[in-house]
Write a protein that holds these residues in place. Structure first.
Motif, PDB file in Angstrom:
ATOM      1  N   PHE A   1       4.166  20.688  53.252  1.00  0.00           N
ATOM      2  CA  PHE A   1       4.504  19.371  52.722  1.00  0.00           C
ATOM      3  C   PHE A   1       5.915  19.348  52.143  1.00  0.00           C
ATOM      4  O   PHE A   1       6.275  18.456  51.376  1.00  0.00           O
ATOM      5  N   GLY A   2       6.730  20.339  52.531  1.00  0.00           N
ATOM      6  CA  GLY A   2       8.123  20.364  52.122  1.00  0.00           C
ATOM      7  C   GLY A   2       8.378  20.963  50.764  1.00  0.00           C
ATOM      8  O   GLY A   2       9.494  20.854  50.233  1.00  0.00           O
ATOM      9  N   GLY A   3       7.361  21.615  50.181  1.00  0.00           N
ATOM     10  CA  GLY A   3       7.509  22.188  48.852  1.00  0.00           C
ATOM     11  C   GLY A   3       7.589  23.696  48.856  1.00  0.00           C
ATOM     12  O   GLY A   3       7.805  24.325  49.899  1.00  0.00           O
ATOM     13  N   ASP A   4       7.376  24.290  47.697  1.00  0.00           N
ATOM     14  CA  ASP A   4       7.417  25.744  47.568  1.00  0.00           C
ATOM     15  C   ASP A   4       6.670  26.147  46.303  1.00  0.00           C
ATOM     16  O   ASP A   4       6.391  25.309  45.430  1.00  0.00           O
ATOM     17  N   ILE A   5       6.335  27.428  46.201  1.00  0.00           N
ATOM     18  CA  ILE A   5       5.690  27.975  45.006  1.00  0.00           C
ATOM     19  C   ILE A   5       6.488  29.189  44.554  1.00  0.00           C
ATOM     20  O   ILE A   5       6.829  30.056  45.361  1.00  0.00           O
ATOM     21  N   GLY A   6       6.780  29.251  43.275  1.00  0.00           N
ATOM     22  CA  GLY A   6       7.449  30.404  42.692  1.00  0.00           C
ATOM     23  C   GLY A   6       6.657  30.910  41.509  1.00  0.00           C
ATOM     24  O   GLY A   6       5.754  30.234  41.008  1.00  0.00           O
ATOM     25  N   ALA A   7       6.985  32.119  41.043  1.00  0.00           N
ATOM     26  CA  ALA A   7       6.230  32.697  39.939  1.00  0.00           C
ATOM     27  C   ALA A   7       7.113  33.603  39.102  1.00  0.00           C
ATOM     28  O   ALA A   7       8.061  34.219  39.603  1.00  0.00           O
ATOM     29  N   THR A   8       6.802  33.670  37.810  1.00  0.00           N
ATOM     30  CA  THR A   8       7.385  34.640  36.899  1.00  0.00           C
ATOM     31  C   THR A   8       6.248  35.279  36.129  1.00  0.00           C
ATOM     32  O   THR A   8       5.226  34.636  35.865  1.00  0.00           O
ATOM     33  N   SER A   9       6.413  36.554  35.766  1.00  0.00           N
ATOM     34  CA  SER A   9       5.319  37.253  35.100  1.00  0.00           C
ATOM     35  C   SER A   9       5.828  38.550  34.497  1.00  0.00           C
ATOM     36  O   SER A   9       6.929  39.028  34.842  1.00  0.00           O
ATOM     37  N   ALA A  10       5.034  39.113  33.606  1.00  0.00           N
ATOM     38  CA  ALA A  10       5.298  40.432  33.039  1.00  0.00           C
ATOM     39  C   ALA A  10       3.963  41.025  32.619  1.00  0.00           C
ATOM     40  O   ALA A  10       3.069  40.293  32.160  1.00  0.00           O
TER      41      ALA A  10
END
Length: 209
Positions: free
Chosen positions: A181-190
């Protein structure tokens, strides 16, 4: 066939036999889910998936996803709070498939958050992008695990007998759906500090303009 056996001869089975039958049925369901996810992932990657999109309010999609995962969160003693609001903005997407993608991200957050922890959903919008942010207080990921988070069939915290195990397709399928759908997923973590997953989608005006 397992359903037929359970329905027709359950009364003649011992508790141990019923337990064995239940385990077999649960495993068949897991295998079915795995096959369905592999088929969906293949269809998305080859562009043949049924993605009849329409304008939809992202707030409604997020609310429905939170409702669907709510029972699982309560069973795990994890607080799931939707702070997204009802009116976030309009995206052009297949509502059910987008909801499924959000559910997969939420399920991952709940699955790896210990009892007493929390998962919080927020949303934001700018001129051309809408963002759904899922924050959890879970066990977190190191940098190497984070790089593998969206790889197919990768289970980042795999331990024998761990009830949190899935089949490693939840996040990859969610990513493929959102990208369709033209989007994206990103993530940050520790490690030990939880994780934040961000689902970004173009606003409807951007997609249709």
């Amino acid at each position: 066939y397992l359903e037929i056996v359970h329905g027709e001869i359950a009364a003649t089975l011992s508790d141990e036999q019923l337990s064995f039958l239940g385990i077999a049925y649960d495993n068949v369901e897991l295998l079915r889910d795995l096959v369905e996810d592999l088929i969906l992932l293949g269809a998305l990657e080859t562009g043949i998936a049924d993605l009849e999109s329409e304008p939809c309010e992202l707030g409604d999609v997020v609310a429905a996803a939170c409702d669907a995962i709510g029972a699982r969160a309560r069973a795990s003693a994890v607080s799931l709070e939707n702070r997204a609001g009802s009116k976030i903005g309009i995206v052009v997407a297949h509502p059910e498939k987008l909801q499924d993608a959000v559910e997969r991200v939420l399920d991952n957050a709940v699955r790896f958050t210990s009892a007493g922890g929390s998962v919080t959903v927020r949303c934001s919008a700018d001129a051309d992008r809408l963002q759904v942010t899922v924050d959890d207080t879970g066990i977190g990921l190191d940098s190497q695990q984070l790089e593998l988070a969206f790889d197919v069939m990768t289970q980042l915290h795999r331990k024998p007998g761990d009830s949190r195990q899935g089949h490693g397709l939840g996040l990859p399928v969610a990513l493929a759906v959102v990208r369709a759908f033209g989007g994206d997923i990103g993530a940050t973590s520790a490690p030990g500090e939880g994780s934040t997953f961000r689902i970004e989608l173009p606003a409807a005006e951007t997609q249709t303009g």
